[in-house]
Motif scaffolding. Structure first.
Motif, PDB file in Angstrom:
ATOM      1  N   ALA A 125       0.832  -1.212   0.000  1.00 20.87           N
ATOM      2  CA  ALA A 125       0.000   0.000   0.000  1.00 20.87           C
ATOM      3  C   ALA A 125       0.864   1.259   0.000  1.00 20.87           C
ATOM      4  N   ASP A 126       1.931   1.250   0.799  1.00 21.84           N
ATOM      5  CA  ASP A 126       2.815   2.413   0.855  1.00 21.84           C
ATOM      6  C   ASP A 126       3.596   2.591  -0.438  1.00 21.84           C
ATOM      7  N   ARG A 129       2.337   4.944  -5.960  1.00 18.33           N
ATOM      8  CA  ARG A 129       2.721   6.339  -6.171  1.00 18.33           C
ATOM      9  C   ARG A 129       1.973   6.886  -7.382  1.00 18.33           C
ATOM     10  N   GLY A 152      -6.256  -1.642   2.577  1.00 12.15           N
ATOM     11  CA  GLY A 152      -5.191  -0.657   2.485  1.00 12.15           C
ATOM     12  C   GLY A 152      -4.690  -0.460   1.065  1.00 12.15           C
ATOM     13  N   ALA A 156      -5.023   2.971  -1.225  1.00 13.36           N
ATOM     14  CA  ALA A 156      -3.833   3.616  -1.782  1.00 13.36           C
ATOM     15  C   ALA A 156      -3.952   3.737  -3.297  1.00 13.36           C
ATOM     16  N   ALA A 159      -6.341   6.491  -4.169  1.00  9.99           N
ATOM     17  CA  ALA A 159      -5.781   7.813  -3.898  1.00  9.99           C
ATOM     18  C   ALA A 159      -4.844   8.284  -4.996  1.00  9.99           C
ATOM     19  N   HIS A 160      -4.223   7.329  -5.703  1.00  6.48           N
ATOM     20  CA  HIS A 160      -3.253   7.687  -6.741  1.00  6.48           C
ATOM     21  C   HIS A 160      -3.764   7.393  -8.150  1.00  6.48           C
TER      22      HIS A 160
END
Length: 352
Positions: A125-126, A129, A152, A156, A159-160
């Motif tokens: 998830a992190d 990008r 998660g 993510a 969001a991107h």
């Protein structure tokens, strides 16, 4: 804890190897046998029935909570993933977990003009990008049973602006999956969905359908298949059926009987059964001094792996306990035809 499914399953071993291949229920075996006999004797129905394929499509759709119009049928996960990989624009970044199953990874790697990027599963998830076009990952890792942070990763990706591809092969059939929460899902059905080999499913969100080029389209991908048998298909199916592959009817005649059995029992019931057995096995392993592989979400999985015991597979096999070895791990997978006695039998053999 008793088994689920009753007399539908007749294992002659302590079978803890569903992550490799699920056991077929009696009803599926009977359906395959009947079609094979019809084919062997030249009966009118011996070539297979498209209505049966539609029944399997609809049953799978209910299990993963989408409309049948969002489901394409096929034969293997790698082919579905290859279709998605072939449709990505050149230069697209594809984010993948390190060490995920090769059928999910390789179609992106071999194109040569995509940008696969790999991160540890727990950092998936992190790792999303702004330049990430697609996040492709398994719900449950084949090598050690770890489950992904599904919510998660979805958050993510949203969001991107990245699309999501979930491989549900090691999950569908015991882990509740809502395929509508992903742009694409792929599922090999011969494991926890207890279907014959040669059955697989692709789901495509309605908003994502035009992102795929139906490069594998044949006559079965036509809106009217019987008007699409010669020349180029003039009108592709309006639904995800445009991504259908020609099906092996023997496999789908079995699948059309297997999948309703899971519906009858219920995925939530199977989930509770499987994870309870897996927890019993983990606890027993720890009592024997062996720590199961993986951390965190691995303890929520129906698949249990332990490092350092790969050489015990042959001992277990001689005792008629079926497990597998993956990435050096001894791997056991628990499903509806297993019981607490199966868990204890495997632990007894490992205890010597």
């Amino acid at each position: 804890m008793d088994t689920l499914g009753g007399a539908e399953f007749v294992p002659e071993t302590t079978y803890l190897n569903t992550s490799s291949s699920g056991l077929l229920p009696r009803r599926a075996v009977e359906a395959v046998r009947a079609l094979a006999l019809s084919s062997a004797t030249g009966q009118p129905d011996g070539s297979g029935d498209f209505d049966v394929v539609e029944g399997a499509r609809a049953s799978f759709a209910r299990l993963v909570r989408v409309s049948p119009a969002r489901v394409a049928v096929g034969t293997a996960v790698a082919i579905h993933v290859g279709l998605i990989a072939a449709s990505l624009p050149s230069g697209s970044e594809v984010l993948l977990p390190e060490g995920d199953f090769s059928s999910l990874i390789t179609p992106f790697a071999v194109r040569g003009d995509l940008r696969p990027r790999y991160v540890p599963l727990e950092k998936l998830a992190d790792g999303v990008r702004p330049e990430t076009a697609l996040v492709a990952f398994s719900a449950v890792q084949s090598s050690d049973g770890r489950t992904a942070d599904l919510a998660g990763v979805r958050a993510a990706a949203a969001a991107h602006g990245a699309r999501t591809l979930l491989d549900a092969t090691q999950a569908a059939g015991w882990l509740p999956i809502d395929a509508g929460e992903y742009d694409y899902t792929v599922t090999g059905a011969y494991k926890f969905l207890v279907c014959p080999r040669g059955t697989s499913f692709l789901t495509v969100g309605e908003h994502a359908q035009e992102s795929l080029v139906p490069v594998l389209a044949g006559w079965v991908a036509g809106e009217d298949i019987w008007a699409s048998t010669y020349g180029p298909v003039e009108q592709l199916a309006h639904s995800a059926r445009r991504f259908d592959q020609p099906v092996p009817f023997l496999a789908y005649h079995g699948a059309e009987r297997s999948l309703p059995l899971l519906e009858e029992i219920g995925i939530d019931t199977i989930h509770a059964h499987n994870t309870t057995l897996a927890a019993r096995f983990r606890a027993g392993l720890r009592e024997l001094g062996h720590e199961p592989a993986g951390t965190g979400h691995a303890d929520e999985s129906a698949v249990v792996a332990v490092a350092g015991l790969g050489d015990r597979q042959e001992t277990l096999a001689r005792a008629r306990v079926a497990v597998s070895v993956r990435a050096g791990n001894l791997r056991a997978a628990f499903h509806l035809y297993n019981s607490a006695a199966d868990v204890d039998r495997a632990l007894d053999v490992l205890a010597g």
